[in-house]
Scaffold this active site. Structure first.
Site, PDB file in Angstrom:
ATOM      1  N   LYS A 236       0.835  -1.195   0.000  1.00 51.77           N
ATOM      2  CA  LYS A 236       0.000   0.000   0.000  1.00 51.77           C
ATOM      3  C   LYS A 236       0.877   1.255   0.000  1.00 51.77           C
ATOM      4  CE  LYS A 236      -3.724  -1.992   2.845  1.00 51.77           C
ATOM      5  NZ  LYS A 236      -4.859  -1.842   1.922  1.00 51.77           N
ATOM      6  N   ARG A 310     -10.434 -11.434   1.721  1.00 50.51           N
ATOM      7  CA  ARG A 310     -11.322 -12.451   1.152  1.00 50.51           C
ATOM      8  C   ARG A 310     -10.698 -13.845   1.238  1.00 50.51           C
ATOM      9  NH1 ARG A 310     -11.308  -9.277  -4.412  1.00 50.51           N
ATOM     10  NH2 ARG A 310     -11.252  -7.649  -2.821  1.00 50.51           N
TER      11      ARG A 310
END
Length: 449
Positions: A236, A310
């Site tokens: 990130k 996920r």
């Protein structure tokens, strides 16, 4: 401390009053303003006409006042009822929940901290049962907030699992299981282990099971517990790492919800699983284009290591289906930035292909005063995730289209046909600096029957 009474306990009292009923010319008539009339030892909170949600308006005004309050205080709940006498239960919830939320002593590591004042809620009507139930809900909302707010160097997967297990073991009727790395490996939770691969801190899986009524269908709650998300090798940007300690919110919310239900002795049958790890870069960290086998046997190509939530959820859903034998599933996760763009901080995104199960959750969210908004979940969204040339699924769609829906479709494919609801709380789990404990009240309302 907050308690319910039918008479004053302290010198100073907060009263709500309609603008049209103000007699004292010294009272500020601006909507939601407060004025202290020292001779009366009363603080007046003025409300103009309420056109929208009564709960929201009262909660907002009261929260603003209580953030600055430093005095022991009576709150005249009966006076708030007069603002809208057709919404008494909602107003009671607004006053009690807001008082308990704002008066909670939040996590701080500063040299000096200030204790919260006492609050006495004055209510002539017998609301003791509702008050006691609200107190249980808010205890676990605040427990969740404390875990959310703990810095990530302290709130590791091991520490959080230990804290939750310690709290859970105090509650009658709860079965508590904490799985270590070896046990996770034995279950073949390959996706969770792939996220943990770059970390020196072992993963933990916490499972809480409560059977208040064995005749009822079994509900599985699954929560994402990423204690800090660097993005892994799909690193990130630095400005997007701020707030990543909140990436464990879904797991703490789901586990806290089960603790609340057990403490309330709800007539329900529920289990929750929280999957805890951080997502780091390291010599053993998972590489982009790796192919990992999930707990249920599906293979997943890792096209983006920052789409890790996920992955842990998929193994958690498989555990709920195959090990816990649940009938229905709900997951909660700070899953996608796309939902923040769509709904901001105001609503939780909800996804489901089962209308009846969604409707039950939606009614519970309304009763819990937590705004949600349903988002699309189509076959095309799953097809977008079946784009890998070497695996059953990719963990990230190649474009930016419908990012929240494609993530939900990925998760739904692991539910094995069970009624499934996905809660994307990326915009609502925190307010930027502090955790909110969002959706604990909704899950409590859903299953406390």
């Amino acid at each position: 401390m907050i308690f319910l009474n039918d008479k004053k306990q302290f010198e100073l009292t907060l009263k709500a009053i309609k603008k049209s009923e103000v007699k004292n010319t010294l009272v500020n008539l601006d909507d939601e303003s407060v004025t202290l009339i020292s001779e009366e030892k009363t603080i007046y909170m003025v409300f103009d006409e309420i056109k929208g949600c009564t709960y929201k308006k009262i909660s907002k005004a009261l929260a603003s006042f209580l953030k600055a309050n430093k005095k022991d205080l009576n709150i005249d709940v009966d006076s708030f009822f007069k603002i809208n006498e057709s919404k008494i239960d909602g107003i009671f919830d607004a006053v009690v929940e807001t008082a308990m939320f704002e008066n909670h002593k939040i996590i701080s590591y500063k040299e000096k901290t200030v204790d919260k004042p006492n609050i006495n809620l004055i209510c002539k009507a017998d609301k003791s049962a509702r008050f006691n139930e609200t107190a249980i809900k808010m205890e676990f909302v605040n427990f969740t907030r404390d875990l959310q707010d703990t810095p990530p160097n302290i709130a590791t997967s091991v520490t959080i699992a230990d804290k939750i297990a310690t709290k859970a073991k105090e509650i009658k009727g709860l079965k508590v299981t904490v799985l270590n790395k070896k046990q996770i490996e034995d279950l073949k939770m390959g996706l969770l282990l792939s996220v943990n691969a770059g970390s020196y801190v072992e993963p933990r899986v916490v499972v809480l099971e409560y059977i208040g009524d064995p005749k009822k269908e079994k509900i599985g709650l699954v929560g994402k517990g990423i204690t800090f998300d660097s993005g892994g090798y799909s690193l990130k940007p630095s400005n997007f790492m701020e707030g990543m300690k909140f990436d464990m919110s879904g797991a703490t919310i789901m586990l806290s919800s089960v603790m609340a239900l057990a403490k309330a002795q709800a007539k329900t049958n529920v289990m929750a699983i929280g999957l805890f790890t951080d997502n780091r870069i390291g010599g053993h960290a998972t590489l982009v284009e790796s192919v990992i086998t999930s707990m249920n046997g599906k293979t997943v190509e890792i096209t983006n290591t920052d789409a890790e939530g996920r992955l842990v959820l998929a193994d958690g859903i498989t555990y709920a289906v195959r090990e816990a034998k649940v009938d229905k599933i709900i997951d909660a996760a700070t899953l996608t930035g796309a939902i923040v763009i769509a709904l901001g901080k105001w609503q939780t995104g909800v996804f489901s292909t089962n209308d009846q199960w969604y409707d039950e959750v939606a009614k519970a969210a309304q009763a819990g005063h937590e705004p949600i908004w349903r988002q699309p979940l189509l076959e095309e969204h799953l097809k977008a995730m079946q784009c890998s040339p070497v695996a059953d699924l990719a963990n990230s769609e190649p474009g930016r289209n419908a990012g929240s829906s494609t993530a939900a479709a990925f998760l739904d494919s692991f539910a094995e046909g069970k009624p499934f609801v996905h809660l994307d709380i990326a915009g609502t789990a925190d307010d930027g600096k502090r955790g909110t404990g969002v959706m604990v009240k909704t899950i409590f309302e859903l299953l406390n029957k």
